[in-house]
Scaffold this active site. Structure first.
Site, PDB file in Angstrom:
ATOM      1  N   CYS A   1       0.730  -1.265   0.099  1.00  0.00           N
ATOM      2  CA  CYS A   1      -0.067  -0.231   0.035  1.00  0.00           C
ATOM      3  C   CYS A   1       0.880   1.208   0.210  1.00  0.00           C
ATOM      4  O   CYS A   1       0.292   2.473  -0.308  1.00  0.00           O
ATOM      5  CB  CYS A   1      -0.853   0.099   1.138  1.00  0.00           C
ATOM      6  SG  CYS A   1      -1.862  -1.435   1.356  1.00  0.00           S
TER       7      CYS A   1
ATOM      8  N   HIS B   1      -3.663   6.660   3.079  1.00  0.00           N
ATOM      9  CA  HIS B   1      -3.831   5.219   2.389  1.00  0.00           C
ATOM     10  C   HIS B   1      -5.153   4.938   2.813  1.00  0.00           C
ATOM     11  O   HIS B   1      -5.720   5.121   4.239  1.00  0.00           O
ATOM     12  CB  HIS B   1      -2.741   4.242   2.916  1.00  0.00           C
ATOM     13  CG  HIS B   1      -3.324   2.884   2.635  1.00  0.00           C
ATOM     14  ND1 HIS B   1      -3.962   2.412   1.446  1.00  0.00           N
ATOM     15  CD2 HIS B   1      -3.453   1.794   3.384  1.00  0.00           C
ATOM     16  CE1 HIS B   1      -4.341   1.447   1.355  1.00  0.00           C
ATOM     17  NE2 HIS B   1      -3.932   0.856   2.526  1.00  0.00           N
TER      18      HIS B   1
ATOM     19  N   ASN C   1     -10.328  -0.547  -0.224  1.00  0.00           N
ATOM     20  CA  ASN C   1      -9.102  -0.562  -0.308  1.00  0.00           C
ATOM     21  C   ASN C   1      -8.165  -1.097  -1.394  1.00  0.00           C
ATOM     22  O   ASN C   1      -8.343  -2.157  -1.603  1.00  0.00           O
ATOM     23  CB  ASN C   1      -8.313  -1.190   1.168  1.00  0.00           C
ATOM     24  CG  ASN C   1      -7.121  -1.183   1.542  1.00  0.00           C
ATOM     25  OD1 ASN C   1      -6.097  -1.067   0.335  1.00  0.00           O
ATOM     26  ND2 ASN C   1      -6.665  -1.598   2.642  1.00  0.00           N
TER      27      ASN C   1
END
Length: 334
Positions: A123, A259, A290
């Site tokens: 990520c 994030h 996500n």
């Protein structure tokens, strides 16, 4: 006498010149994932803030999504693909070991034999790519660098796993980094905590998968509670360090683009950093889920598209993921 090499000269500073995004066509509401994990729309929203996510269809490949996002970024930057000297693709879901996805993306865009490679920092991959791109431009290794964050996490998600099935999604975001007369990308604060690498990982080694009587894709697994505790507090400190290194305070910050892992983590970070109400916070996770390496550029692009981030604003980018790898930097919105 040893020869003296000619020094490489670059730009005094670097900045993001343009951003782009690709969101898969298929919208998947919570109602489509709850039955397999014995859950509910209410529970998912309370735990993560996610209302829906995007899943890629067969034709929406890593390459296709990357190219689409990249073309938007190039158009916004006013840069022709042949002016791109380097392509960096951040991803953990390109399921071909080699060649790198970046080489195919560079070719399909029509770059003039640009350097191209992939980054595997989960990520945090996009923020790693932006940091490297800024250094390349300042050092003279490249004048224009295309950074793409792209994932098809639906390929490696176990849709019966209550801890991950509702979280992960697909998409691509891109940014063009180029020269600037004034600072446009602040110093990166990055690192990793390999001692906790098991908190987010692939369930099986490919060799074990191939040795099994009934091979199954090695899906992602995550210890959600432990990741929540680590990210909520550790990343607030990293974010503050990025502000300090950029020489600005929270009162001078316009946008916070973390994030998009979990809405509660975003809120906990904002409280820990004591962000004032004037700072606009990215909450793309509600509609996008996500998307790992694509998360930060997708969130920034949505803020720009919806007017929550304006050209010239200062935005703090923060990302963290498997490894546990993390990175943060302050950028000026293109």
């Amino acid at each position: 006498m040893p020869a003296t090499l000619r020094a490489t000269t670059g730009s005094p500073h670097a900045r993001i010149l343009g951003i782009g995004a690709y969101r898969p066509r298929r919208v998947v509401p919570n109602s489509e994932v709850v039955e397999a994990i014995d859950s509910s729309d209410e529970w998912i929203q309370q735990r993560s803030g996610i209302k829906e996510r995007r899943f890629a269809e067969a034709d929406e490949t890593i390459t296709m999504m990357s190219v689409a996002a990249a073309r938007q970024a190039l158009d916004q930057a006013g840069i022709d693909a042949k002016q791109v000297d380097c392509v960096v693709v951040a991803t953990v879901s390109h399921l071909v070991q080699t060649p790198a996805a970046a080489t195919v993306v560079a070719h399909e865009l029509g770059t003039d034999q640009a350097a191209a490679f992939d980054v595997s920092a989960a990520c945090a991959g996009f923020c790693h790519g932006v940091a490297m791109a800024a250094d390349f431009v300042r050092a003279g290794s490249a004048r224009h660098v295309l950074v793409v964050g792209v994932e098809r996490l639906s390929d490696i998600t176990d849709m019966t796993d209550r801890g991950t099935a509702f979280i992960f999604a697909d998409g691509a975001g891109a940014a063009v980094v180029g020269p600037s007369d004034v600072p446009g990308i602040g110093p990166v604060v990055w690192g990793s905590d390999g001692e906790q690498a098991d908190l987010i990982r692939s369930r099986h080694d490919w060799r074990d998968v191939l040795d099994a009587e009934e091979p199954v894709m090695p899906h992602l697994v995550m210890q959600g509670s432990a990741v929540f505790r680590w990210a909520s507090f550790t990343m607030a400190k990293v974010a503050q360090q990025a502000l300090d290194r950029a020489g600005i305070t929270v009162d001078e910050l316009d946008c916070f683009v973390p994030h998009q892992a979990n809405m509660r983590i975003t809120d906990a970070m904002a409280r820990s950093m004591k962000l004032p109400p004037s700072v606009r916070i990215a909450r793309d996770i509600a509609q996008q889920g996500n998307t790992s390496a694509a998360s930060v550029p997708l969130a920034l692009e949505r803020m720009v598209a919806e007017g929550d981030a304006r050209s010239g604003d200062t935005a703090l980018l923060v990302a963290f993921g498997a490894g546990l790898a993390y990175a943060a930097q302050v950028v000026v919105v293109p």
